[in-house]
Design a protein around this motif. Sequence first.
Motif, PDB file in Angstrom:
ATOM      1  N   THR A   8     -26.055  -6.971 113.156  1.00 40.45           N
ATOM      2  CA  THR A   8     -24.919  -7.870 113.296  1.00 40.45           C
ATOM      3  C   THR A   8     -23.641  -7.066 113.048  1.00 40.45           C
ATOM      4  N   CYS A   9     -22.518  -7.654 113.337  1.00 36.28           N
ATOM      5  CA  CYS A   9     -21.235  -6.995 113.100  1.00 36.28           C
ATOM      6  C   CYS A   9     -20.528  -7.669 111.929  1.00 36.28           C
ATOM      7  N   ALA A  10     -19.702  -6.913 111.259  1.00 36.74           N
ATOM      8  CA  ALA A  10     -18.935  -7.427 110.122  1.00 36.74           C
ATOM      9  C   ALA A  10     -17.626  -6.656 110.019  1.00 36.74           C
ATOM     10  N   THR A  26     -19.268 -11.058 107.238  1.00 38.91           N
ATOM     11  CA  THR A  26     -19.804 -11.389 108.554  1.00 38.91           C
ATOM     12  C   THR A  26     -18.976 -12.510 109.174  1.00 38.91           C
ATOM     13  N   LYS A  27     -19.235 -12.796 110.432  1.00 33.78           N
ATOM     14  CA  LYS A  27     -18.463 -13.816 111.141  1.00 33.78           C
ATOM     15  C   LYS A  27     -18.638 -15.207 110.546  1.00 33.78           C
TER      16      LYS A  27
END
Length: 65
Positions: A8-10, A26-27
């Motif tokens: 995942t992206c953060a 995180t989102k």
Amino acid sequence: MPEPPITTCAKVVEVRIPGRLYTVETKNGLRIPAHISRESKAQGGNCHFELGDEVRLEFTPYDFS
């Protein structure tokens, strides 16, 4: 057989130890302590992140237990 990592992206929201330990968000708003992987360090990359940088996170299924 090991399971593939979950990615995942953060965004970096706090630099705790420059070049070593960060707090990322995180989102969905979850804040997680994060560190640079051994692989990245072994490649000799100069891994320094600043506030607001987008980073990719990898988790194993065991990280959620």
